[in-house]
Design a protein around this motif. Structure first.
Motif, PDB file in Angstrom:
ATOM      1  N   LYS A 109      14.592  28.653  21.893  1.00 14.46           N
ATOM      2  CA  LYS A 109      15.449  27.543  21.436  1.00 14.46           C
ATOM      3  C   LYS A 109      14.559  26.681  20.562  1.00 14.46           C
ATOM      4  O   LYS A 109      13.482  26.251  21.009  1.00 14.46           O
ATOM      5  CB  LYS A 109      15.911  26.695  22.624  1.00 14.46           C
ATOM      6  CG  LYS A 109      17.208  27.124  23.213  1.00 14.46           C
ATOM      7  CD  LYS A 109      17.703  26.000  24.126  1.00 14.46           C
ATOM      8  CE  LYS A 109      18.347  26.613  25.333  1.00 14.46           C
ATOM      9  NZ  LYS A 109      18.456  25.681  26.440  1.00 14.46           N
ATOM     10  N   ILE A 110      14.993  26.399  19.339  1.00 11.38           N
ATOM     11  CA  ILE A 110      14.131  25.661  18.411  1.00 11.38           C
ATOM     12  C   ILE A 110      14.852  24.410  17.925  1.00 11.38           C
ATOM     13  O   ILE A 110      16.030  24.467  17.544  1.00 11.38           O
ATOM     14  CB  ILE A 110      13.760  26.546  17.196  1.00 11.38           C
ATOM     15  CG1 ILE A 110      13.107  27.843  17.667  1.00 11.38           C
ATOM     16  CG2 ILE A 110      12.837  25.792  16.258  1.00 11.38           C
ATOM     17  CD1 ILE A 110      12.782  28.820  16.548  1.00 11.38           C
ATOM     18  N   LYS A 111      14.144  23.287  17.985  1.00 12.28           N
ATOM     19  CA  LYS A 111      14.655  22.036  17.415  1.00 12.28           C
ATOM     20  C   LYS A 111      13.695  21.587  16.336  1.00 12.28           C
ATOM     21  O   LYS A 111      12.486  21.489  16.587  1.00 12.28           O
ATOM     22  CB  LYS A 111      14.743  20.942  18.484  1.00 12.28           C
ATOM     23  CG  LYS A 111      15.990  21.032  19.306  1.00 12.28           C
ATOM     24  CD  LYS A 111      16.227  19.745  20.079  1.00 12.28           C
ATOM     25  CE  LYS A 111      17.609  19.785  20.716  1.00 12.28           C
ATOM     26  NZ  LYS A 111      17.854  18.650  21.566  1.00 12.28           N
ATOM     27  N   VAL A 112      14.219  21.315  15.154  1.00 11.46           N
ATOM     28  CA  VAL A 112      13.372  20.958  14.019  1.00 11.46           C
ATOM     29  C   VAL A 112      13.588  19.492  13.646  1.00 11.46           C
ATOM     30  O   VAL A 112      14.725  19.028  13.550  1.00 11.46           O
ATOM     31  CB  VAL A 112      13.698  21.859  12.806  1.00 11.46           C
ATOM     32  CG1 VAL A 112      12.924  21.409  11.576  1.00 11.46           C
ATOM     33  CG2 VAL A 112      13.392  23.318  13.123  1.00 11.46           C
ATOM     34  N   THR A 113      12.484  18.783  13.446  1.00 11.86           N
ATOM     35  CA  THR A 113      12.536  17.398  12.978  1.00 11.86           C
ATOM     36  C   THR A 113      11.809  17.307  11.638  1.00 11.86           C
ATOM     37  O   THR A 113      10.599  17.569  11.572  1.00 11.86           O
ATOM     38  CB  THR A 113      11.819  16.465  13.989  1.00 11.86           C
ATOM     39  OG1 THR A 113      12.407  16.650  15.274  1.00 11.86           O
ATOM     40  CG2 THR A 113      11.935  15.009  13.579  1.00 11.86           C
ATOM     41  N   PRO A 114      12.526  16.967  10.551  1.00  9.69           N
ATOM     42  CA  PRO A 114      11.849  16.780   9.269  1.00  9.69           C
ATOM     43  C   PRO A 114      11.033  15.490   9.304  1.00  9.69           C
ATOM     44  O   PRO A 114      11.484  14.474   9.847  1.00  9.69           O
ATOM     45  CB  PRO A 114      12.997  16.655   8.258  1.00  9.69           C
ATOM     46  CG  PRO A 114      14.254  16.964   8.996  1.00  9.69           C
ATOM     47  CD  PRO A 114      13.983  16.741  10.451  1.00  9.69           C
ATOM     48  N   LEU A 115       9.832  15.523   8.740  1.00 10.41           N
ATOM     49  CA  LEU A 115       8.944  14.356   8.769  1.00 10.41           C
ATOM     50  C   LEU A 115       8.779  13.762   7.367  1.00 10.41           C
ATOM     51  O   LEU A 115       8.651  14.499   6.383  1.00 10.41           O
ATOM     52  CB  LEU A 115       7.565  14.760   9.302  1.00 10.41           C
ATOM     53  CG  LEU A 115       7.537  15.363  10.716  1.00 10.41           C
ATOM     54  CD1 LEU A 115       6.120  15.816  11.063  1.00 10.41           C
ATOM     55  CD2 LEU A 115       8.046  14.372  11.752  1.00 10.41           C
ATOM     56  N   ALA A 116       8.801  12.448   7.301  1.00 12.91           N
ATOM     57  CA  ALA A 116       8.543  11.742   6.040  1.00 12.91           C
ATOM     58  C   ALA A 116       7.289  10.883   6.222  1.00 12.91           C
ATOM     59  O   ALA A 116       6.869  10.600   7.354  1.00 12.91           O
ATOM     60  CB  ALA A 116       9.737  10.861   5.678  1.00 12.91           C
ATOM     61  N   LYS A 117       6.718  10.463   5.123  1.00 13.49           N
ATOM     62  CA  LYS A 117       5.493   9.657   5.184  1.00 13.49           C
ATOM     63  C   LYS A 117       5.781   8.313   5.850  1.00 13.49           C
ATOM     64  O   LYS A 117       6.793   7.662   5.553  1.00 13.49           O
ATOM     65  CB  LYS A 117       5.002   9.429   3.751  1.00 13.49           C
ATOM     66  CG  LYS A 117       3.632   8.803   3.659  1.00 13.49           C
ATOM     67  CD  LYS A 117       3.144   8.808   2.211  1.00 13.49           C
ATOM     68  CE  LYS A 117       1.914   7.955   2.020  1.00 13.49           C
ATOM     69  NZ  LYS A 117       0.788   8.320   2.870  1.00 13.49           N
ATOM     70  N   HIS A 118       4.914   7.903   6.765  1.00  8.36           N
ATOM     71  CA  HIS A 118       5.053   6.594   7.391  1.00  8.36           C
ATOM     72  C   HIS A 118       4.422   5.547   6.470  1.00  8.36           C
ATOM     73  O   HIS A 118       3.319   5.771   5.937  1.00  8.36           O
ATOM     74  CB  HIS A 118       4.364   6.587   8.769  1.00  8.36           C
ATOM     75  CG  HIS A 118       4.733   5.402   9.583  1.00  8.36           C
ATOM     76  ND1 HIS A 118       4.217   4.150   9.333  1.00  8.36           N
ATOM     77  CD2 HIS A 118       5.596   5.262  10.614  1.00  8.36           C
ATOM     78  CE1 HIS A 118       4.728   3.288  10.184  1.00  8.36           C
ATOM     79  NE2 HIS A 118       5.583   3.933  10.982  1.00  8.36           N
ATOM     80  N   PRO A 119       5.084   4.410   6.269  1.00  8.39           N
ATOM     81  CA  PRO A 119       4.538   3.415   5.331  1.00  8.39           C
ATOM     82  C   PRO A 119       3.173   2.872   5.741  1.00  8.39           C
ATOM     83  O   PRO A 119       2.429   2.363   4.900  1.00  8.39           O
ATOM     84  CB  PRO A 119       5.601   2.305   5.336  1.00  8.39           C
ATOM     85  CG  PRO A 119       6.424   2.537   6.554  1.00  8.39           C
ATOM     86  CD  PRO A 119       6.367   4.010   6.843  1.00  8.39           C
ATOM     87  N   ASN A 120       2.825   2.971   7.019  1.00  9.39           N
ATOM     88  CA  ASN A 120       1.536   2.446   7.477  1.00  9.39           C
ATOM     89  C   ASN A 120       0.424   3.492   7.467  1.00  9.39           C
ATOM     90  O   ASN A 120      -0.722   3.180   7.813  1.00  9.39           O
ATOM     91  CB  ASN A 120       1.651   1.900   8.902  1.00  9.39           C
ATOM     92  CG  ASN A 120       2.618   0.737   8.982  1.00  9.39           C
ATOM     93  OD1 ASN A 120       3.027   0.204   7.953  1.00  9.39           O
ATOM     94  ND2 ASN A 120       3.015   0.376  10.191  1.00  9.39           N
ATOM     95  N   SER A 121       0.779   4.712   7.103  1.00 10.65           N
ATOM     96  CA  SER A 121      -0.219   5.778   7.153  1.00 10.65           C
ATOM     97  C   SER A 121      -1.262   5.586   6.050  1.00 10.65           C
ATOM     98  O   SER A 121      -0.918   5.242   4.911  1.00 10.65           O
ATOM     99  CB  SER A 121       0.468   7.132   6.986  1.00 10.65           C
ATOM    100  OG  SER A 121      -0.495   8.138   6.869  1.00 10.65           O
ATOM    101  N   ILE A 122      -2.539   5.822   6.370  1.00  8.52           N
ATOM    102  CA  ILE A 122      -3.581   5.730   5.343  1.00  8.52           C
ATOM    103  C   ILE A 122      -3.913   7.104   4.771  1.00  8.52           C
ATOM    104  O   ILE A 122      -4.767   7.240   3.922  1.00  8.52           O
ATOM    105  CB  ILE A 122      -4.867   5.046   5.862  1.00  8.52           C
ATOM    106  CG1 ILE A 122      -5.451   5.822   7.043  1.00  8.52           C
ATOM    107  CG2 ILE A 122      -4.583   3.593   6.231  1.00  8.52           C
ATOM    108  CD1 ILE A 122      -6.874   5.389   7.379  1.00  8.52           C
ATOM    109  N   LYS A 123      -3.232   8.154   5.237  1.00  9.68           N
ATOM    110  CA  LYS A 123      -3.500   9.505   4.706  1.00  9.68           C
ATOM    111  C   LYS A 123      -2.479   9.878   3.657  1.00  9.68           C
ATOM    112  O   LYS A 123      -1.322   9.552   3.751  1.00  9.68           O
ATOM    113  CB  LYS A 123      -3.448  10.519   5.841  1.00  9.68           C
ATOM    114  CG  LYS A 123      -4.627  10.407   6.737  1.00  9.68           C
ATOM    115  CD  LYS A 123      -4.600  11.538   7.761  1.00  9.68           C
ATOM    116  CE  LYS A 123      -5.606  11.270   8.856  1.00  9.68           C
ATOM    117  NZ  LYS A 123      -5.371  12.094  10.032  1.00  9.68           N
TER     118      LYS A 123
END
Ligand SMILES: O=C(O)CC1=CCC(=O)O1
Length: 92
Positions: A78-92
Protein backbone atom coordinates in the motif's frame (compact mmCIF):
# COMPACT_ATOMS: atom_id res chain seq x y z
CA UNK A 1 10.46 17.06 -8.00
CA UNK A 2 10.60 15.54 -4.53
CA UNK A 3 8.08 13.02 -3.26
CA UNK A 4 7.81 11.28 0.08
CA UNK A 5 6.24 7.83 -0.15
CA UNK A 6 5.09 5.62 2.66
CA UNK A 7 5.06 1.97 1.59
CA UNK A 8 3.46 -0.75 3.68
CA UNK A 9 4.12 -4.34 2.78
CA UNK A 10 1.52 -7.06 3.28
CA UNK A 11 2.14 -10.48 1.78
CA UNK A 12 -0.89 -12.72 1.41
CA UNK A 13 -0.82 -15.85 3.58
CA UNK A 14 -0.73 -18.15 0.53
CA UNK A 15 2.72 -16.92 -0.60
CA UNK A 16 5.42 -19.40 0.38
CA UNK A 17 8.43 -18.32 2.44
CA UNK A 18 10.62 -19.08 -0.62
CA UNK A 19 8.52 -16.78 -2.84
CA UNK A 20 8.70 -14.01 -0.23
CA UNK A 21 12.50 -14.38 -0.04
CA UNK A 22 12.71 -14.30 -3.86
CA UNK A 23 10.60 -11.13 -4.04
CA UNK A 24 12.69 -9.47 -1.31
CA UNK A 25 15.86 -10.22 -3.29
CA UNK A 26 14.39 -8.72 -6.48
CA UNK A 27 13.15 -5.72 -4.51
CA UNK A 28 16.62 -5.08 -3.10
CA UNK A 29 18.23 -5.22 -6.55
CA UNK A 30 15.63 -2.86 -8.10
CA UNK A 31 15.73 -0.51 -5.10
CA UNK A 32 19.52 -0.25 -5.00
CA UNK A 33 19.67 0.40 -8.77
CA UNK A 34 17.34 3.38 -8.32
CA UNK A 35 19.37 4.59 -5.31
CA UNK A 36 22.58 4.41 -7.34
CA UNK A 37 21.12 6.46 -10.21
CA UNK A 38 19.92 9.10 -7.72
CA UNK A 39 16.16 8.94 -8.30
CA UNK A 40 15.64 7.08 -5.02
CA UNK A 41 17.15 9.57 -2.59
CA UNK A 42 16.65 7.64 0.65
CA UNK A 43 14.73 4.92 2.48
CA UNK A 44 14.02 4.48 6.18
CA UNK A 45 12.28 1.66 8.02
CA UNK A 46 9.26 2.64 10.13
CA UNK A 47 10.08 1.32 13.59
CA UNK A 48 7.95 -1.69 14.49
CA UNK A 49 6.25 -2.01 11.08
CA UNK A 50 6.92 -3.73 7.77
CA UNK A 51 6.81 -0.29 6.20
CA UNK A 52 9.17 2.40 5.02
CA UNK A 53 9.37 6.08 4.21
CA UNK A 54 11.11 6.70 0.91
CA UNK A 55 12.26 9.90 -0.74
CA UNK A 56 12.19 10.13 -4.55
CA UNK A 57 13.72 12.82 -6.73
CA UNK A 58 12.15 12.47 -10.17
CA UNK A 59 11.13 14.61 -13.13
CA UNK A 60 7.37 13.99 -13.11
CA UNK A 61 4.38 12.26 -11.55
CA UNK A 62 4.45 9.81 -14.45
CA UNK A 63 8.08 8.89 -13.76
CA UNK A 64 7.30 8.29 -10.08
CA UNK A 65 4.34 6.10 -10.98
CA UNK A 66 6.51 4.09 -13.37
CA UNK A 67 9.13 3.59 -10.66
CA UNK A 68 6.64 2.64 -7.94
CA UNK A 69 4.69 0.23 -10.11
CA UNK A 70 7.98 -1.39 -11.16
CA UNK A 71 8.81 -2.54 -7.62
CA UNK A 72 8.65 -6.36 -7.62
CA UNK A 73 6.65 -6.19 -4.37
CA UNK A 74 4.27 -3.52 -5.76
CA UNK A 75 1.27 -5.91 -5.80
CA UNK A 76 1.77 -6.41 -2.06
CA UNK A 77 2.34 -2.81 -1.02
CA UNK A 78 0.00 0.00 0.00
CA UNK A 79 1.65 3.25 -1.06
CA UNK A 80 0.81 6.82 -0.05
CA UNK A 81 2.63 9.61 -1.85
CA UNK A 82 3.12 13.15 -0.56
CA UNK A 83 4.51 15.73 -3.01
CA UNK A 84 7.05 18.03 -1.34
CA UNK A 85 7.64 21.73 -2.02
CA UNK A 86 10.45 23.95 -0.77
CA UNK A 87 9.92 25.26 2.76
CA UNK A 88 10.39 29.05 2.95
CA UNK A 89 12.67 28.67 5.99
CA UNK A 90 14.93 26.09 4.41
CA UNK A 91 18.56 27.15 3.88
CA UNK A 92 19.20 24.37 1.32
O1 LIG B 1 10.10 -1.76 3.07
C1 LIG B 1 10.42 -2.73 2.38
O2 LIG B 1 11.16 -3.63 2.78
C2 LIG B 1 9.93 -2.76 0.94
C3 LIG B 1 10.76 -1.93 0.08
C4 LIG B 1 10.36 -1.02 -0.81
C5 LIG B 1 11.52 -0.44 -1.44
C6 LIG B 1 12.60 -1.16 -0.81
O3 LIG B 1 13.79 -1.04 -1.01
O4 LIG B 1 12.11 -2.04 0.11
Amino acid sequence: MLFLARMEVQFPAHLSAEEVTRLQGLEKEYSQGLQRDGRFAGIWRVVGEYANYSLFDVASNDELHEILSGFPMYPYMKIKVTPLAKHPNSIK
